[in-house]
Write a protein that holds these residues in place. Sequence first.
Motif, PDB file in Angstrom:
ATOM      1  N   ARG A 262      38.127  62.329  25.108  1.00 17.28           N
ATOM      2  CA  ARG A 262      38.567  61.100  25.761  1.00 17.28           C
ATOM      3  C   ARG A 262      38.976  61.446  27.184  1.00 17.28           C
ATOM      4  NH1 ARG A 262      41.487  61.316  21.211  1.00 17.28           N
ATOM      5  NH2 ARG A 262      43.463  61.515  22.342  1.00 17.28           N
ATOM      6  N   ARG A 263      38.479  60.672  28.131  1.00 14.20           N
ATOM      7  CA  ARG A 263      38.774  60.962  29.534  1.00 14.20           C
ATOM      8  C   ARG A 263      39.871  60.040  30.047  1.00 14.20           C
ATOM      9  NH1 ARG A 263      34.569  61.324  34.747  1.00 14.20           N
ATOM     10  NH2 ARG A 263      36.201  61.786  36.288  1.00 14.20           N
TER      11      ARG A 263
ATOM     12  N   LEU B 215      40.991  65.596  30.065  1.00 12.52           N
ATOM     13  CA  LEU B 215      40.292  65.314  28.819  1.00 12.52           C
ATOM     14  C   LEU B 215      41.242  65.525  27.646  1.00 12.52           C
ATOM     15  CD1 LEU B 215      36.842  67.077  29.439  1.00 12.52           C
ATOM     16  CD2 LEU B 215      37.421  64.668  29.744  1.00 12.52           C
ATOM     17  N   TYR B 216      41.038  64.741  26.591  1.00 12.42           N
ATOM     18  CA  TYR B 216      41.855  64.849  25.391  1.00 12.42           C
ATOM     19  C   TYR B 216      40.939  65.099  24.197  1.00 12.42           C
ATOM     20  CZ  TYR B 216      45.861  63.160  28.040  1.00 12.42           C
ATOM     21  OH  TYR B 216      46.877  63.035  28.948  1.00 12.42           O
TER      22      TYR B 216
ATOM     23  N   LYS C 106      44.792  74.541  30.850  1.00  7.71           N
ATOM     24  CA  LYS C 106      44.648  74.243  32.277  1.00  7.71           C
ATOM     25  C   LYS C 106      43.231  74.552  32.776  1.00  7.71           C
ATOM     26  CE  LYS C 106      46.887  75.030  36.742  1.00  7.71           C
ATOM     27  NZ  LYS C 106      47.953  75.779  37.458  1.00  7.71           N
ATOM     28  N   GLY C 107      42.674  73.592  33.535  1.00  8.32           N
ATOM     29  CA  GLY C 107      41.370  73.816  34.160  1.00  8.32           C
ATOM     30  C   GLY C 107      40.174  73.560  33.263  1.00  8.32           C
ATOM     31  N   TYR C 108      40.400  73.054  32.056  1.00  9.54           N
ATOM     32  CA  TYR C 108      39.288  72.797  31.133  1.00  9.54           C
ATOM     33  C   TYR C 108      38.966  71.296  31.016  1.00  9.54           C
ATOM     34  CZ  TYR C 108      38.908  77.612  29.547  1.00  9.54           C
ATOM     35  OH  TYR C 108      38.673  78.966  29.482  1.00  9.54           O
TER      36      TYR C 108
ATOM     37  N   LEU D 120      42.567  70.101  29.888  1.00 11.24           N
ATOM     38  CA  LEU D 120      42.196  69.665  28.540  1.00 11.24           C
ATOM     39  C   LEU D 120      43.454  69.679  27.680  1.00 11.24           C
ATOM     40  CD1 LEU D 120      40.173  68.965  26.283  1.00 11.24           C
ATOM     41  CD2 LEU D 120      39.814  71.431  25.980  1.00 11.24           C
ATOM     42  N   TYR D 121      43.747  68.551  27.045  1.00 10.33           N
ATOM     43  CA  TYR D 121      44.904  68.464  26.168  1.00 10.33           C
ATOM     44  C   TYR D 121      44.417  68.397  24.722  1.00 10.33           C
ATOM     45  CZ  TYR D 121      47.797  67.643  30.253  1.00 10.33           C
ATOM     46  OH  TYR D 121      48.457  67.785  31.450  1.00 10.33           O
ATOM     47  N   VAL D 122      44.827  69.409  23.942  1.00  6.41           N
ATOM     48  CA  VAL D 122      44.475  69.477  22.532  1.00  6.41           C
ATOM     49  C   VAL D 122      45.582  68.799  21.729  1.00  6.41           C
ATOM     50  CG1 VAL D 122      43.971  70.993  20.584  1.00  6.41           C
ATOM     51  CG2 VAL D 122      43.201  71.620  22.886  1.00  6.41           C
TER      52      VAL D 122
END
Length: 376
Positions: free
Chosen positions: A266-267, A272-273, A315-317, A330-332
């Motif tokens: 999800r953006r 991104l998530y 960070k940075g993904y 990128l948040y997991v």
Amino acid sequence: MAKNLYEILGVPKTASDDDIKKAYRKKVVAYHPDKFAGASEKEKKDAEAMCKEINHAYEVLSNKEKRANYDQFGSEEGPQGFGGAGGDGAGFGGFEDILSSFFGGSFGGKKNPNAPRQGEDIHVKVNLTFEEAYNGASKVLRLNREEVCATCGGSGAKDAQSVKVCPYCRGSGIVQKTQQSIFGQQVVQTVCTNCGGKGKVVEEKCATCRGNGYSRKEASVKINVPAGVDNGVTMTVRNEGHCGRNGGARGNLVIAVGVTPSAKFRRVGNDLYFDLSIGFYDAACGSEILIETMKGETKCKIPESTQSGTKIRLKGYGMKVLQKDLYGDLYVIVKVETPKNLSNKQMKLLKEFEDSLSDNQYPQIKKTKKTGRFGK
């Protein structure tokens, strides 16, 4: 007693040229005949008289020589009523000149039909996959756009001999007519309806474009969509629209970008998530898990005692930042899943584990009795 010209325009004697011009514009609009179309005859006459005073005041005060004479001698003609500025009216353009600044460059908003005009823009939509939006993409667009007719070169005529001077306006593109107004009879210039103001007419039309001077042709345009573009973004490619008129520049190609959503990510802006499902053991004891990102596989560390809903930042993904050498994050989002279809042995082990915990583990839960396969 003659009225003071500065008072007529409502400006002080020290007013600059710009101040005088601005004041004149306001007065002209306020007393324009159109404002008094439904007024009484007296009001119309008063407005007419005021217009004459305003025009005279501006004619004098907008001319440096006349203004200097007026300031010194009280008359634009200089001493004895002669020897002052010439009567050429320099600096004064009357209603037509001043109103042209309000209504589009020429009196009544009319534009020169022979002046170069920019072509119309072409609007298209380009759909990208999520991966193309992340990495950037090259696309070839097929357009149906207007081009100058190759046969007549845009004249619309069969040949040079087919282009004639308009007999109505004699090539000027303008005709004059007399009309009645509150100021009496006035000669008004209007665009010639026979030639549309061009001053020329075509007797025999070009067979290719049927006299239009332009024709539709298919064209291919390659565009480069930058990495990081988002859904709904608009891109403009200069000079790839329809051709201009009378030698004017081409219009632009305006591209609305659509991006297909990802099934995994999800953006939100440039971040991104991603939802990650893990079991009890990994959540309780911690682990290191390989996850798939837009940059490929990477390790994600799950800390001990991780709760469902925990957000872990990589960070940075995230998404490429448009026009910059940067990436979002990128948040997991951790989802702790309850196992299904457990065997009797697994149930007993879980019960033993549950019994080994103190009540302080879940202080908000007050159990009334144990249920389930081994609850008794």
